[in-house]
Design a protein around this motif. Structure first.
Motif, PDB file in Angstrom:
ATOM      1  N   LEU A 159       0.879  -1.187   0.020  1.00 26.38           N
ATOM      2  CA  LEU A 159       0.185   0.138   0.198  1.00 26.38           C
ATOM      3  C   LEU A 159       0.884   1.257  -0.012  1.00 26.38           C
ATOM      4  CD1 LEU A 159      -2.883  -0.899   2.466  1.00 26.38           C
ATOM      5  CD2 LEU A 159      -3.202  -0.730   0.097  1.00 26.38           C
ATOM      6  N   ARG A 160       2.072   1.255   0.749  1.00 20.66           N
ATOM      7  CA  ARG A 160       2.869   2.162   0.720  1.00 20.66           C
ATOM      8  C   ARG A 160       3.513   2.656  -0.586  1.00 20.66           C
ATOM      9  NH1 ARG A 160       4.481   0.311   5.879  1.00 20.66           N
ATOM     10  NH2 ARG A 160       6.190  -0.533   5.095  1.00 20.66           N
ATOM     11  N   ARG A 161       3.758   1.561  -1.258  1.00 27.15           N
ATOM     12  CA  ARG A 161       4.527   1.733  -2.543  1.00 27.15           C
ATOM     13  C   ARG A 161       3.458   2.191  -3.437  1.00 27.15           C
ATOM     14  NH1 ARG A 161       7.295  -3.212  -1.416  1.00 27.15           N
ATOM     15  NH2 ARG A 161       5.519  -4.267  -2.560  1.00 27.15           N
ATOM     16  N   ARG A 162       2.252   1.889  -3.479  1.00 25.13           N
ATOM     17  CA  ARG A 162       1.227   2.218  -4.564  1.00 25.13           C
ATOM     18  C   ARG A 162       0.917   3.543  -3.991  1.00 25.13           C
ATOM     19  NH1 ARG A 162      -3.686  -1.696  -5.598  1.00 25.13           N
ATOM     20  NH2 ARG A 162      -1.786  -2.704  -6.505  1.00 25.13           N
ATOM     21  N   GLY A 163       0.982   3.985  -2.834  1.00 28.66           N
ATOM     22  CA  GLY A 163       0.668   5.299  -2.445  1.00 28.66           C
ATOM     23  C   GLY A 163       1.574   6.370  -2.989  1.00 28.66           C
ATOM     24  N   ALA A 191      -0.525  12.120  -9.145  1.00 30.85           N
ATOM     25  CA  ALA A 191      -1.216  13.232  -8.850  1.00 30.85           C
ATOM     26  C   ALA A 191      -0.396  14.557  -8.919  1.00 30.85           C
ATOM     27  CB  ALA A 191      -1.679  13.138  -7.569  1.00 30.85           C
ATOM     28  N   LEU A 192       0.847  14.799  -8.850  1.00 29.20           N
ATOM     29  CA  LEU A 192       1.568  15.645  -8.864  1.00 29.20           C
ATOM     30  C   LEU A 192       1.777  15.982 -10.598  1.00 29.20           C
ATOM     31  CD1 LEU A 192       4.419  15.131  -5.950  1.00 29.20           C
ATOM     32  CD2 LEU A 192       2.655  16.654  -6.050  1.00 29.20           C
ATOM     33  N   VAL A 193       2.165  15.096 -11.078  1.00 27.70           N
ATOM     34  CA  VAL A 193       2.222  15.209 -12.729  1.00 27.70           C
ATOM     35  C   VAL A 193       1.044  15.863 -13.215  1.00 27.70           C
ATOM     36  CG1 VAL A 193       2.611  13.955 -14.795  1.00 27.70           C
ATOM     37  CG2 VAL A 193       3.993  13.633 -12.798  1.00 27.70           C
ATOM     38  N   PHE A 194      -0.222  15.198 -12.926  1.00 30.88           N
ATOM     39  CA  PHE A 194      -1.361  15.707 -13.611  1.00 30.88           C
ATOM     40  C   PHE A 194      -1.779  17.121 -13.035  1.00 30.88           C
ATOM     41  CE2 PHE A 194      -2.405  11.291 -14.530  1.00 30.88           C
ATOM     42  CZ  PHE A 194      -2.543  11.159 -15.902  1.00 30.88           C
ATOM     43  N   GLY A 195      -1.560  17.418 -11.885  1.00 28.03           N
ATOM     44  CA  GLY A 195      -1.896  18.646 -11.460  1.00 28.03           C
ATOM     45  C   GLY A 195      -0.945  19.771 -12.079  1.00 28.03           C
ATOM     46  N   GLY A 196       0.348  19.444 -12.024  1.00 28.69           N
ATOM     47  CA  GLY A 196       1.336  20.539 -12.626  1.00 28.69           C
ATOM     48  C   GLY A 196       1.194  20.757 -14.211  1.00 28.69           C
ATOM     49  N   SER A 197       0.592  19.609 -14.942  1.00 31.28           N
ATOM     50  CA  SER A 197       0.145  19.882 -16.415  1.00 31.28           C
ATOM     51  C   SER A 197      -1.031  20.689 -16.446  1.00 31.28           C
ATOM     52  CB  SER A 197      -0.175  18.301 -16.875  1.00 31.28           C
ATOM     53  OG  SER A 197       1.229  17.537 -16.813  1.00 31.28           O
ATOM     54  N   TYR A 198      -1.884  20.196 -15.662  1.00 29.21           N
ATOM     55  CA  TYR A 198      -3.374  21.287 -15.583  1.00 29.21           C
ATOM     56  C   TYR A 198      -3.025  22.759 -15.308  1.00 29.21           C
ATOM     57  CZ  TYR A 198      -7.953  23.055 -14.362  1.00 29.21           C
ATOM     58  OH  TYR A 198      -9.023  23.670 -14.395  1.00 29.21           O
ATOM     59  N   TYR A 199      -2.051  22.848 -14.506  1.00 32.08           N
ATOM     60  CA  TYR A 199      -1.712  24.084 -13.954  1.00 32.08           C
ATOM     61  C   TYR A 199      -1.194  24.925 -15.183  1.00 32.08           C
ATOM     62  CZ  TYR A 199       1.008  28.108 -12.074  1.00 32.08           C
ATOM     63  OH  TYR A 199       1.704  29.466 -11.652  1.00 32.08           O
ATOM     64  N   LEU A 244       0.906   7.084  -6.578  1.00 31.31           N
ATOM     65  CA  LEU A 244      -0.418   7.622  -6.922  1.00 31.31           C
ATOM     66  C   LEU A 244      -0.173   9.195  -6.493  1.00 31.31           C
ATOM     67  CD1 LEU A 244      -3.296   5.374  -5.314  1.00 31.31           C
ATOM     68  CD2 LEU A 244      -2.827   5.991  -7.664  1.00 31.31           C
ATOM     69  N   LEU A 245       0.727   9.217  -5.613  1.00 32.75           N
ATOM     70  CA  LEU A 245       1.185  10.971  -5.171  1.00 32.75           C
ATOM     71  C   LEU A 245       2.020  11.499  -6.235  1.00 32.75           C
ATOM     72  CD1 LEU A 245       1.310  12.889  -3.218  1.00 32.75           C
ATOM     73  CD2 LEU A 245       3.105  12.037  -2.207  1.00 32.75           C
ATOM     74  N   LEU A 246       2.737  10.706  -6.952  1.00 37.00           N
ATOM     75  CA  LEU A 246       3.565  10.878  -8.155  1.00 37.00           C
ATOM     76  C   LEU A 246       2.633  11.380  -9.293  1.00 37.00           C
ATOM     77  CD1 LEU A 246       6.913   8.864  -8.105  1.00 37.00           C
ATOM     78  CD2 LEU A 246       6.633  11.253  -7.397  1.00 37.00           C
TER      79      LEU A 246
END
Length: 237
Positions: free
Chosen positions: A21-25, A32-40, A28-30
């Protein structure tokens, strides 16, 4: 003993699940950061600012989008572009013209060849068909399509042409080296070699050719002296 082994097995399974779960988390965090930065980046105008297109004219002025450029006019009589205008957008070599001071005083008397209003004069003006300024070697007389075009003066039909640029175009020889050119005719009633009198019907006004597309129906009239363009207005009665 069996109970102890079962307890350890259960503990190890829980720890493996936690690690997974920690590895998958982390993944998922990475993501989220990539998609969030692209949207910005895509939605932030400060990053991708759309600059207006600017057209620089020979005078150093800037023409805003939708506005016609206003280059410096090339003097009458020039057959090439002056050095200070070389390479500038919207500047074209002018045909050979007779400088105003050199015009002879024996201009022919020309009658108005079609009933209408003069909408474009002799000299440099904006050409909608090309989106820039060009030398206009005659005058345009606006008239409804189908209007009769009559000879402005007596002469001999020297040339009859038809093209997409000028539709029917007639060149008529007058006296003393003068010629009249009639263009944008939809139909003609004369042929090469015909002798015509002033007022004779030459043809009818049609839709402008590609050389002056984007303008209403009109007659394009040119006055030449030994092949050099003159302003017809000075000879029209």
């Amino acid at each position: 003993m069996l109970k102890i082994l079962a307890s350890w097995k259960k503990l190890l399974s829980l720890q493996g699940l936690a690690r997974a779960l920690r590895r998958r988390g982390v993944y998922l965090l990475l993501l989220a950061l990539v998609f969030g930065g692209s949207y910005y980046l895509v939605t932030n105008d400060a990053v991708f600012k759309k600059h207006a297109v600017e057209t620089f004219t020979p005078g150093g002025q800037v023409a805003l989008p939708g506005e016609a450029p206003a280059p410096k006019e090339i003097p009458a009589g020039s057959t090439t572009v002056p050095p200070e205008l070389q390479g500038q957008m919207g500047v074209h070599a002018a045909p050979a013209t007779t400088a105003e001071g050199d015009q002879s005083r024996d201009l022919p008397d020309l009658a108005l060849p079609v009933t209408g209003k003069l909408t474009k004069g002799y000299g440099f003006s904006y050409a909608p068909a090309f989106g820039d300024y060009r030398f206009h070697s005659g005058v345009d007389i606006e008239a409804p399509a189908g209007s009769e075009v009559r000879a402005a003066a007596a002469g001999v039909v020297r040339q009859v042409e038809h093209s997409d640029a000028w539709r029917y175009r007639l060149t008529v020889d007058l006296d003393n080296g003068y010629q009249l050119v009639y263009a944008h005719l939809n139909s003609i009633k004369v042929a090469k070699g015909d002798k015509i009198q002033a007022g004779a019907v030459l043809g009818e006004v049609g839709e402008p050719g590609t050389a002056e597309a984007g303008t209403p129906p009109h007659l394009h009239l040119e006055l030449l002296k030994n092949g050099s363009a003159l302003d017809p207005v000075s000879a029209l009665q």
